[in-house]
Each structure stands twice: as structure tokens, then as C-alpha cells.
Write a protein that holds these residues in place. Structure first.
Motif, PDB file in Angstrom:
ATOM      1  N   GLY A   1      -1.996  18.382  -7.451  1.00 33.22           N
ATOM      2  CA  GLY A   1      -2.343  17.718  -6.778  1.00 33.22           C
ATOM      3  C   GLY A   1      -2.607  16.693  -6.960  1.00 33.22           C
ATOM      4  N   PHE A   2      -3.352  16.132  -8.570  1.00 36.38           N
ATOM      5  CA  PHE A   2      -3.578  14.751  -9.288  1.00 36.38           C
ATOM      6  C   PHE A   2      -2.494  14.097  -8.634  1.00 36.38           C
ATOM      7  CE2 PHE A   2      -3.322  11.386 -12.343  1.00 36.38           C
ATOM      8  CZ  PHE A   2      -4.653  10.784 -11.914  1.00 36.38           C
ATOM      9  N   THR A   3      -1.017  13.902  -8.645  1.00 43.31           N
ATOM     10  CA  THR A   3       0.079  13.701  -8.739  1.00 43.31           C
ATOM     11  C   THR A   3      -0.052  13.263  -7.350  1.00 43.31           C
ATOM     12  OG1 THR A   3       0.449  14.310 -10.728  1.00 43.31           O
ATOM     13  CG2 THR A   3       2.750  12.890  -9.786  1.00 43.31           C
ATOM     14  N   VAL A   4       0.299  14.244  -6.529  1.00 40.63           N
ATOM     15  CA  VAL A   4      -0.091  14.029  -4.756  1.00 40.63           C
ATOM     16  C   VAL A   4      -1.005  13.305  -4.285  1.00 40.63           C
ATOM     17  CG1 VAL A   4      -0.422  15.597  -2.451  1.00 40.63           C
ATOM     18  CG2 VAL A   4       1.029  16.677  -4.435  1.00 40.63           C
ATOM     19  N   VAL A   5      -2.188  12.637  -4.529  1.00 41.44           N
ATOM     20  CA  VAL A   5      -3.588  12.024  -4.621  1.00 41.44           C
ATOM     21  C   VAL A   5      -2.810  10.871  -4.935  1.00 41.44           C
ATOM     22  CG1 VAL A   5      -5.527  11.486  -5.051  1.00 41.44           C
ATOM     23  CG2 VAL A   5      -5.152  14.026  -5.113  1.00 41.44           C
ATOM     24  N   LEU A   6      -2.299  10.497  -6.418  1.00 40.44           N
ATOM     25  CA  LEU A   6      -1.821   9.497  -6.698  1.00 40.44           C
ATOM     26  C   LEU A   6      -1.024   8.717  -5.635  1.00 40.44           C
ATOM     27  CD1 LEU A   6      -0.802   9.558 -10.518  1.00 40.44           C
ATOM     28  CD2 LEU A   6      -3.243   7.908  -9.143  1.00 40.44           C
ATOM     29  N   TYR A   7       0.298   9.443  -5.586  1.00 38.50           N
ATOM     30  CA  TYR A   7       1.274   9.350  -4.323  1.00 38.50           C
ATOM     31  C   TYR A   7       1.259   9.026  -2.865  1.00 38.50           C
ATOM     32  CZ  TYR A   7       4.665  10.172  -7.737  1.00 38.50           C
ATOM     33  OH  TYR A   7       5.904   9.878  -8.826  1.00 38.50           O
ATOM     34  N   LEU A   8      -0.362   9.869  -2.714  1.00 38.81           N
ATOM     35  CA  LEU A   8      -0.423   9.294  -1.566  1.00 38.81           C
ATOM     36  C   LEU A   8      -1.600   8.727  -1.038  1.00 38.81           C
ATOM     37  CD1 LEU A   8      -0.750  10.827   1.882  1.00 38.81           C
ATOM     38  CD2 LEU A   8      -2.873  12.231   0.532  1.00 38.81           C
ATOM     39  N   ALA A   9      -2.222   7.779  -1.817  1.00 41.45           N
ATOM     40  CA  ALA A   9      -3.000   6.932  -1.728  1.00 41.45           C
ATOM     41  C   ALA A   9      -1.908   5.875  -2.184  1.00 41.45           C
ATOM     42  CB  ALA A   9      -3.632   6.236  -3.167  1.00 41.45           C
ATOM     43  N   ALA A  10      -0.711   5.529  -2.852  1.00 39.81           N
ATOM     44  CA  ALA A  10       0.504   4.779  -2.098  1.00 39.81           C
ATOM     45  C   ALA A  10       1.432   3.817  -1.149  1.00 39.81           C
ATOM     46  CB  ALA A  10       1.872   4.962  -3.615  1.00 39.81           C
ATOM     47  N   LEU A  11       1.635   5.612  -0.670  1.00 43.24           N
ATOM     48  CA  LEU A  11       2.352   5.717   0.574  1.00 43.24           C
ATOM     49  C   LEU A  11       1.230   4.472   1.768  1.00 43.24           C
ATOM     50  CD1 LEU A  11       3.179   8.810   1.143  1.00 43.24           C
ATOM     51  CD2 LEU A  11       4.561   7.463   0.737  1.00 43.24           C
ATOM     52  N   GLN A  12       0.359   4.664   1.256  1.00 46.36           N
ATOM     53  CA  GLN A  12      -0.904   4.187   2.107  1.00 46.36           C
ATOM     54  C   GLN A  12      -0.758   2.574   2.259  1.00 46.36           C
ATOM     55  OE1 GLN A  12      -5.651   5.810   2.705  1.00 46.36           O
ATOM     56  NE2 GLN A  12      -3.955   7.809   2.559  1.00 46.36           N
ATOM     57  N   THR A  13      -0.603   1.970   1.112  1.00 50.19           N
ATOM     58  CA  THR A  13       0.168   1.034   1.027  1.00 50.19           C
ATOM     59  C   THR A  13       0.888   0.653   1.379  1.00 50.19           C
ATOM     60  OG1 THR A  13       1.128   0.624  -1.511  1.00 50.19           O
ATOM     61  CG2 THR A  13      -1.981   0.680  -1.046  1.00 50.19           C
ATOM     62  N   ILE A  14       1.770   0.960   2.158  1.00 47.80           N
ATOM     63  CA  ILE A  14       3.639   0.122   2.262  1.00 47.80           C
ATOM     64  C   ILE A  14       2.760  -0.306   3.561  1.00 47.80           C
ATOM     65  CG2 ILE A  14       5.786   0.928   2.886  1.00 47.80           C
ATOM     66  CD1 ILE A  14       5.130   3.497   0.796  1.00 47.80           C
ATOM     67  N   PRO A  15       3.337  -1.144   3.815  1.00 49.20           N
ATOM     68  CA  PRO A  15       3.348  -1.282   5.467  1.00 49.20           C
ATOM     69  C   PRO A  15       4.339  -0.510   6.489  1.00 49.20           C
ATOM     70  CG  PRO A  15       4.105  -3.656   3.920  1.00 49.20           C
ATOM     71  CD  PRO A  15       4.405  -1.800   3.346  1.00 49.20           C
ATOM     72  N   LYS A  16       3.316  -0.223   7.528  1.00 51.59           N
ATOM     73  CA  LYS A  16       4.198   0.065   9.007  1.00 51.59           C
ATOM     74  C   LYS A  16       5.067  -0.625   9.087  1.00 51.59           C
ATOM     75  CE  LYS A  16      -0.251   3.105   9.780  1.00 51.59           C
ATOM     76  NZ  LYS A  16      -1.228   3.720  10.866  1.00 51.59           N
ATOM     77  N   ASP A  17       4.908  -1.979   9.422  1.00 49.10           N
ATOM     78  CA  ASP A  17       5.809  -2.718   9.983  1.00 49.10           C
ATOM     79  C   ASP A  17       7.242  -2.084   9.568  1.00 49.10           C
ATOM     80  OD1 ASP A  17       3.244  -3.873  11.503  1.00 49.10           O
ATOM     81  OD2 ASP A  17       3.965  -5.997  10.636  1.00 49.10           O
ATOM     82  N   LEU A  18       7.659  -2.609   8.099  1.00 56.15           N
ATOM     83  CA  LEU A  18       8.774  -2.000   7.381  1.00 56.15           C
ATOM     84  C   LEU A  18       9.511  -1.008   8.129  1.00 56.15           C
ATOM     85  CD1 LEU A  18       7.720  -2.253   3.734  1.00 56.15           C
ATOM     86  CD2 LEU A  18       9.628  -3.911   5.808  1.00 56.15           C
ATOM     87  N   TYR A  19       9.254   0.308   8.572  1.00 53.38           N
ATOM     88  CA  TYR A  19       9.355   1.194   9.113  1.00 53.38           C
ATOM     89  C   TYR A  19       9.359   1.476  10.657  1.00 53.38           C
ATOM     90  CZ  TYR A  19       7.276   4.327   4.640  1.00 53.38           C
ATOM     91  OH  TYR A  19       7.316   4.612   3.824  1.00 53.38           O
ATOM     92  N   GLU A  20       8.534   0.734  10.984  1.00 45.92           N
ATOM     93  CA  GLU A  20       8.780   0.806  12.952  1.00 45.92           C
ATOM     94  C   GLU A  20       9.986  -0.434  12.976  1.00 45.92           C
ATOM     95  OE1 GLU A  20       5.688  -1.658  14.103  1.00 45.92           O
ATOM     96  OE2 GLU A  20       4.237  -0.260  14.187  1.00 45.92           O
ATOM     97  N   ALA A  21      10.180  -1.626  12.067  1.00 44.17           N
ATOM     98  CA  ALA A  21      11.672  -2.066  12.418  1.00 44.17           C
ATOM     99  C   ALA A  21      12.734  -2.032  11.610  1.00 44.17           C
ATOM    100  CB  ALA A  21      11.281  -3.658  11.205  1.00 44.17           C
TER     101      ALA A  21
END
Length: 308
Positions: free
Chosen positions: A183-203
Motif C-alpha cells: 500500500g505504501f508503494t502504491v501511494v508513492l507511484y500514485l503520487a508520481a502518476l499525478q505529476t506526468i503531464p496529461k498532454d503527453l497522453y493526449e498527443a
């Protein structure tokens, strides 16, 4: 107009602006020196001494590198290192393999229930280790444990002696460690996912990239710094495993010492065998191993030539 007069300290009790920051930091440095620095230096000094605490400080005797030589020739020490490495790999590797896709799923599919899901997964991490270990000790019970009841009821498997047979002790401990820290590791990765720009996925979507291609070429590179941090924590924590195996095996490592980690052996060497010198030497050898593996992790995650 009704205002209280300001309190003024005598001139001899006032601190100059230049000394005030140091005065405010002084309690921290005092506590660190007493409870951090002194035990560290004292353990280093003990590593070169033969000493039994019941005889007093005057009984210390300089033995040089004998404690280190004893540790390197001690079969139990090497067995504890093998047990520790097995548990660290068996609990740490699946932890990250499960946490990354689980964090992506929560981030993309459970946006409204994200806080609830994160809280549920994070709860074991903040729960008392003793309570968790006692709970799993009952779950792993041979005759009355819920795990054997489920395995027997659904798959017809005979009752397994999880904490009594050497071949079952390490998987049981690894399962508890995995459950507690994933669970602690999930929280780490979840916080990191929120920093990835959404524009990259849209492009990438506009260019026709599939979800798997976006995961491989956008998500994983974006998670790499946090992966380094998480793997480093797993390496350090895995090599320092103590509470879970200590409670599940009754403090003795279980049958054939199958669950005895290096941290447990250091504890027994000091407090059961009364050899604080050898225990200190082993602790510094473990520290050197942690430093070496942390450096190797850094090398593995370091950007290659030509990469940003």
C-alpha cells in the motif's frame, strides 16, 4: 487603550539575532547527539572490543578485527544473510510489480473513489507491526487458521504447517511483508502518476498509440525517479527486516532457523549470547552491504549515455 504592555526580558537574557537560530536548533542537535550519534560511534567502538555488559565498561578488551573475522566465519551469520536476501527479493519484487499497475488502475479508473482506495491500501502500513504479526500468526495456524480453511475448502489441500516447517516459514513471512508494504508503494507511484503531464497522453492518443504503448513509453519513464526511490527503500527495509519474522517465529527464527534474518541474529547475538562486540561487527557488515546495494541500485537506475 486597553492593550497589555509588551513583556521585556532583561538584557542579559536576550539573544542576538545572529545567535537566535542556533539556540532554536540546539535541542535537535542535543537529541541527535545523545540518541543518534553517540550510539552509532559506540557501536563502532564496540565492534573492535570483546565485552559483556554485565561486567561493566571496565571489562572492555581491544581485540582488533577478531569480531569481523568471527562474523565472516560464522555459519549462522551467512545463513541469516541468505534468509534476509530471500525475504527481501520475495517480498520486494512482487511489491513493485503489483503496485505499479494497481496505481495506474486507481489513477485512471477510480478517480472518484481514489481517496477511499488509497486509504484502504495504506492502512496496513500505519497499523502496528505487532498487531499485524499476531493476526497473521493466527491466520497461519495449522489447525484453526483461516488460510488453511480456505485452501482446504476451495481446493481440497491438506492443512499446511506454515510456521512449523522450514520450507513454509519464509513464504509466510514474505506474504506478510508484501501485504503490509504494498500500500505504501502504491501511494508513492500514485503520487508520481499525478505529476506526468496529461498532454503527453493526449498527443499519444492522437498519434494512434495504444494504452500499452502509452504505459511503456510514457508512464514507466515518468515513474523512473520514484521507482529508484521505492526500490531503494525496499532494499534498505528488506535488509533490516526484524519485527515480522521475530514475532511470527517467536523470536527464535523458526524451525532450522529458516526465518532468522540478519537483524534478528544481531539481536540474539547481543541479548541472548551476550556478545555485543560480535553483534556490533555484524551490524557494520550489514551496513556495508546496504550501502553497496544502494549504490548498485543507483547505478541501475542512472540515465544511460545519450539519455536526458
Amino acid at each position: 487603550e486597553g492593550r497589555l504592555p509588551a513583556l521585556k526580558l532583561p538584557a542579559r537574557l536576550r539573544l542576538s539575532p545572529a545567535l537566535a537560530p542556533y539556540a532554536l536548533l540546539l535541542p535537535f542537535f542535543v537529541l541527535f547527539a545523545v540518541f543518534g550519534l553517540f550510539p552509532l560511534l559506540f557501536s563502532l567502538w564496540l565492534a573492535f572490543q570483546a565485552w559483556e555488559p554485565t561486567d561493566g565498561l571496565a571489562a572492555m578488551r581491544w581485540v582488533g578485527l577478531e569480531n569481523f573475522a568471527f562474523a565472516l566465519q560464522d555459519e549462522w551469520f551467512w545463513k541469516s544473510l541468505k534468509n534476509t536476501a530471500w525475504l527481501a527479493v520475495a517480498s520486494g519484487v512482487p511489491q513493485h510489480l503489483v503496485a505499479i499497475p494497481l496505481a495506474v488502475f486507481i489513477h485512471t479508473r477510480l478517480q472518484r473513489l481514489r481517496d477511499v482506495a488509497v486509504g484502504a491500501y495504506f492502512l496496513p502500513y500505519i497499523t502496528s507491526t505487532v498487531a499485524i504479526s499476531i493476526l497473521f500468526a493466527s491466520l497461519f495456524s495449522t489447525d484453526f487458521g483461516a488460510i488453511n480453511a480456505v485452501l482446504g475448502g476451495l481446493f481440497g489441500i491438506d492443512a499446511i504447517d506454515w510456521l512449523g516447517r522450514p520450507e513454509n516459514i519464509k513464504p509466510a513471512i514474505a506474504a506478510v511483508v508484501f501485504w503490509r508494504y504494498v500500500g505504501f508503494t502504491v501511494v508513492l507511484y500514485l503520487a508520481a502518476l499525478q505529476t506526468i503531464p496529461k498532454d503527453l497522453y493526449e498527443a499519444a492518443t492522437m498519434d494512434g498509440a495504444s494504452r500499452w504503448q502509452q504505459f511503456v513509453h510514457i508512464t514507466l519513464p515518468g515513474l523512473k525517479p520514484v521507482m529508484f526511490f521505492g526500490v531503494t527503500l525496499s532494499v534498505i527495509g528488506g535488509l533490516q527486516l526484524f519485527e515480522e519474522p521475530f514475532i511470527l517465529t517467536g523470536g527464535r527464527g523458526g524451525s532450522d532457523q529458516a526465518g532468522m534474518t540478519t537483524a534478528m541474529y544481531l539481536y540474539r547475538m547481543a541479548f541472548d549470547f551476550n556478545d555485543f562486540g560480535a553483534a556490533s561487527a555484524m551490524s557494520w557488515l550489514l551496513f556495508a552491504l546496504v550501502v553497496g546495494l544502494t549504490w548498485a541500485t543507483h547505478r541501475a537506475f542512472r540515465p544511460k549515455a545519450g539519455q536526458a
